[in-house]
Enzyme design. Structure first.
Site, short mmCIF file in Angstrom:
data_model
loop_
_atom_site.label_atom_id
_atom_site.label_comp_id
_atom_site.label_asym_id
_atom_site.label_seq_id
_atom_site.Cartn_x
_atom_site.Cartn_y
_atom_site.Cartn_z
N ASN A 19 -10.16 140.36 5.23
CA ASN A 19 -9.18 139.54 6.27
C ASN A 19 -10.14 138.75 7.10
O ASN A 19 -11.20 139.42 7.75
CB ASN A 19 -8.56 140.41 7.08
CG ASN A 19 -6.90 140.65 6.52
OD1 ASN A 19 -6.76 140.86 5.23
ND2 ASN A 19 -5.90 140.62 7.31
N THR A 47 -9.63 136.74 -2.74
CA THR A 47 -9.32 137.64 -1.88
C THR A 47 -9.15 139.05 -2.22
O THR A 47 -9.12 139.21 -3.50
CB THR A 47 -7.89 137.30 -1.38
OG1 THR A 47 -7.24 138.24 -0.63
CG2 THR A 47 -6.70 137.04 -2.41
N ASP A 48 -9.45 140.05 -1.39
CA ASP A 48 -9.56 141.39 -1.76
C ASP A 48 -8.04 141.74 -2.07
O ASP A 48 -7.94 142.88 -2.87
CB ASP A 48 -10.01 142.26 -0.48
CG ASP A 48 -9.36 142.28 0.61
OD1 ASP A 48 -8.43 141.42 0.62
OD2 ASP A 48 -9.53 142.89 1.52
N GLU A 49 -6.99 141.06 -1.87
CA GLU A 49 -5.76 141.42 -2.11
C GLU A 49 -5.36 141.50 -3.53
O GLU A 49 -4.55 142.20 -3.70
CB GLU A 49 -4.75 140.58 -1.31
CG GLU A 49 -4.98 140.54 0.14
CD GLU A 49 -3.98 140.00 0.79
OE1 GLU A 49 -2.80 139.84 0.56
OE2 GLU A 49 -4.06 139.36 2.17
N ARG A 60 -6.55 147.07 7.75
CA ARG A 60 -7.14 145.80 7.08
C ARG A 60 -8.76 145.69 7.49
O ARG A 60 -9.04 146.25 8.51
CB ARG A 60 -6.52 144.59 7.57
CG ARG A 60 -5.10 144.35 7.20
CD ARG A 60 -4.92 144.26 5.76
NE ARG A 60 -3.64 143.90 5.27
CZ ARG A 60 -2.81 144.85 4.87
NH1 ARG A 60 -3.21 146.09 4.89
NH2 ARG A 60 -1.48 144.53 4.33
N TYR A 70 1.68 136.38 -3.28
CA TYR A 70 0.68 135.77 -2.85
C TYR A 70 -0.62 136.22 -3.78
O TYR A 70 -1.48 135.62 -4.24
CB TYR A 70 0.37 136.05 -1.31
CG TYR A 70 -1.30 135.62 -0.92
CD1 TYR A 70 -1.75 134.24 -1.09
CD2 TYR A 70 -2.00 136.53 -0.52
CE1 TYR A 70 -3.01 133.88 -0.65
CE2 TYR A 70 -3.32 136.32 -0.12
CZ TYR A 70 -3.82 135.05 -0.27
OH TYR A 70 -5.16 134.54 0.21
N LYS A 85 -2.93 134.42 -6.55
CA LYS A 85 -4.69 134.62 -6.50
C LYS A 85 -5.11 135.24 -7.50
O LYS A 85 -6.09 134.64 -8.00
CB LYS A 85 -4.99 135.12 -5.10
CG LYS A 85 -4.67 134.49 -3.54
CD LYS A 85 -5.23 133.01 -3.74
CE LYS A 85 -6.76 133.17 -3.56
NZ LYS A 85 -7.43 131.82 -3.20
N GLY A 131 -10.29 122.15 3.03
CA GLY A 131 -11.06 121.83 4.35
C GLY A 131 -10.40 121.57 5.51
O GLY A 131 -10.99 121.73 6.62
N1 NAD Z 1 -7.51 134.05 5.64
C1 NAD Z 1 -7.96 134.95 5.04
O1 NAD Z 1 -8.08 136.02 5.76
C2 NAD Z 1 -8.70 134.88 3.69
C3 NAD Z 1 -9.12 136.14 3.13
C4 NAD Z 1 -9.84 135.86 1.69
C5 NAD Z 1 -9.55 134.88 1.15
N2 NAD Z 1 -8.79 133.73 1.54
C6 NAD Z 1 -8.79 132.70 0.81
O2 NAD Z 1 -9.50 131.38 1.46
C7 NAD Z 1 -8.73 130.17 1.18
C8 NAD Z 1 -8.41 129.55 2.41
O3 NAD Z 1 -7.51 130.48 3.53
P1 NAD Z 1 -7.11 130.02 4.73
O4 NAD Z 1 -6.62 131.23 5.51
O5 NAD Z 1 -8.22 129.12 5.21
O6 NAD Z 1 -5.80 129.23 4.45
P2 NAD Z 1 -4.88 128.01 4.99
O7 NAD Z 1 -3.82 128.14 4.89
O8 NAD Z 1 -5.46 127.98 6.74
O9 NAD Z 1 -5.80 126.79 4.46
C9 NAD Z 1 -5.25 126.22 3.21
C10 NAD Z 1 -5.67 124.88 3.15
O10 NAD Z 1 -5.45 124.42 1.72
C11 NAD Z 1 -4.76 123.27 1.55
N3 NAD Z 1 -3.80 122.98 0.52
C12 NAD Z 1 -2.72 123.93 0.32
N4 NAD Z 1 -2.18 123.38 -1.01
C13 NAD Z 1 -3.00 122.40 -1.41
C14 NAD Z 1 -2.87 121.43 -2.43
N5 NAD Z 1 -1.97 121.73 -3.46
N6 NAD Z 1 -3.81 120.54 -2.72
C15 NAD Z 1 -4.64 120.26 -1.63
N7 NAD Z 1 -4.72 121.13 -0.37
C16 NAD Z 1 -3.82 122.14 -0.50
C17 NAD Z 1 -3.81 123.17 2.92
O11 NAD Z 1 -3.53 121.81 3.39
C18 NAD Z 1 -4.73 123.77 4.00
O12 NAD Z 1 -5.41 122.95 4.67
C19 NAD Z 1 -7.55 130.61 0.35
O13 NAD Z 1 -7.64 130.40 -1.01
C20 NAD Z 1 -7.07 132.07 0.49
O14 NAD Z 1 -6.62 132.76 -0.47
C21 NAD Z 1 -8.43 133.84 2.84
#
Ligand code: NAD
Length: 352
Positions: free
Chosen positions: A194, A137-139, A229, A165, A169, A17
């Site tokens: 994205n 993720t869509d990836e 994207r 990555y 996932k 979070g």
């Molecule tokens: N950013 C995008 O466009 C996107 C799109 C689709 C899905 N997602 C998914 O959404 C989720 C969040 O993405 P984001 O862009 O906010 O990433 P981010 O890197 O901004 O945030 C990740 C968070 O997870 C925490 N974290 C990482 N490893 C941890 C662990 N071992 N224990 C506890 N906390 C941990 C980090 O401290 C950070 O606060 C991910 O699962 C990502 O795969 C992201």
């Protein structure tokens, strides 16, 4: 479809979070679900920033716990206390996964397994196991060609990740489906395109380019810039997560996307124009290894079964609003770029 799966006064465990989407989700959920209380479990890796949530940190419905999803001792007591787990925590940056795969495997795959096992323990001890929501993720679907624009990812598209990555996932995603089938856990999965919006770590393309331009630096564009994207505003993603949590069936999977495909070149030109700069600010750099060409999400199932519609992703207005957020919040991103944001935990939580 089931009736509402979680109560209006639910206790929700959010992992990750303090990251980009997780922090937007915590804020969005407290605003839109006033009866919920939220525990935020985050290990504060480099992309975890407590300053993303300073505006709500004293809200009595909110609790932060510093801990690691890879440690059962950190996870289990929290999972026991909640009605739903929304699992965002992950290593999320493709470029970093090319440099070092290790944290992607431990946090994304093993961390998800620990989270699932904690839920499974509650169930096998005879308690009411929380709903487990996986933010995917869509990836995981791999890459689409540029010359067949009619092709899109549906939920039936085979999982064919091409990078570290996306493979990590995909591993987590498949474990979620396995725990639903094998142990009967009530899981939900979304696979989203994205995201853009405020509080994104400035290693990702939009905040990186905006903040570079403010600092008078060029923006590095990979390869020919023609990779595509599908961009969705983070609040539309948050709304989809709550909708699937409340209205989706156990074991369901939904694609989330805004039908908003843009090439990286188009995105870069728009950011440069919004910032009042010239195209000379683009620096073409060698392409990312294994750079997926095109992602395109078909969100028909989510729209039809759940009734979700994106309402905040209209282009270019939504991008302009996001660019303006970074322009208006130099204190936030300058502290991230300088590393000063990492001192906040000590200042705020030491001695508590
Ligand atoms: N950013 C995008 O466009 C996107 C799109 C689709 C899905 N997602 C998914 O959404 C989720 C969040 O993405 P984001 O862009 O906010 O990433 P981010 O890197 O901004 O945030 C990740 C968070 O997870 C925490 N974290 C990482 N490893 C941890 C662990 N071992 N224990 C506890 N906390 C941990 C980090 O401290 C950070 O606060 C991910 O699962 C990502 O795969 C992201």
């Amino acid at each position: 479809m089931t009736s509402k799966a979680i109560r209006d006064d639910a206790k929700v465990l959010v992992t990750g979070g303090c990251g980009f989407i997780g922090s937007n989700f915590v804020r969005f959920a407290l605003e839109n679900r006033p009866g919920w209380s939220i525990i935020n479990l985050d290990c504060l890796s480099y992309s975890g920033n407590l300053e993303n949530l300073t505006d709500i940190e004293d809200d009595p419905r909110y609790e932060f716990v510093k801990g690691d999803i890879r440690n059962m001792e950190d996870v289990e007591p929290l999972v026991k206390r909640c009605d739903a787990v929304i699992h965002f925590a992950a290593e999320s940056h493709v470029d970093r996964s090319i440099l070092d795969a290790g944290p992607f495997i431990t946090s994304n795959v093993q961390g998800t397994q620990v989270m699932l096992d904690a839920v499974r323990r509650v169930k096998s001890d005879g308690g009411k196991a929380p709903v487990f929501f996986f933010v995917g993720t869509d990836e995981v679907y791999g890459s689409l060609p540029l010359d067949q624009p009619e092709l899109m990812f549906t939920e039936e598209t085979p999982i064919q990740p091409r990078g570290v990555y996306s493979a990590s996932k995909a591993g987590a995603d498949l474990l979620v489906q396995a725990y639903h089938e094998t142990f009967g856990l009530d899981t939900r999965t979304t696979r989203c395109s994205n995201n853009f919006g405020p509080y994104q770590f400035p290693e990702k393309v939009i905040p990186l380019f905006v903040t570079n331009l403010i600092e008078g630096q060029q923006v590095p564009l990979y390869g020919d810039g023609l990779n595509v994207r599908d961009w969705l505003h983070v609040d539309d993603h948050c709304e989809a997560i709550i909708a699937v949590l409340e209205k989706g069936a156990a074991g369901s999977i939904y694609n989330v996307g805004g039908n908003n495909e843009r090439t990286n070149l188009e995105l870069t030109h728009l950011i440069i124009e919004l910032m009042g700069k010239g195209k000379d600010m683009i620096r073409h750099v060698e392409d990312r290894l294994g750079h997926d060409r095109r992602y395109a999400i078909d969100p028909t199932r989510l729209k039809g079964e759940i009734g979700w519609q994106p309402t905040r992703s209209a282009w270019p207005e939504a991008l302009e609003e996001t660019v303006k957020w970074y322009v208006d919040h130099p204190d936030w991103w300058k502290r991230v770029k300088s590393g000063a944001y990492r001192e906040y935990y000590e200042k705020q939580y030491a001695g508590r």
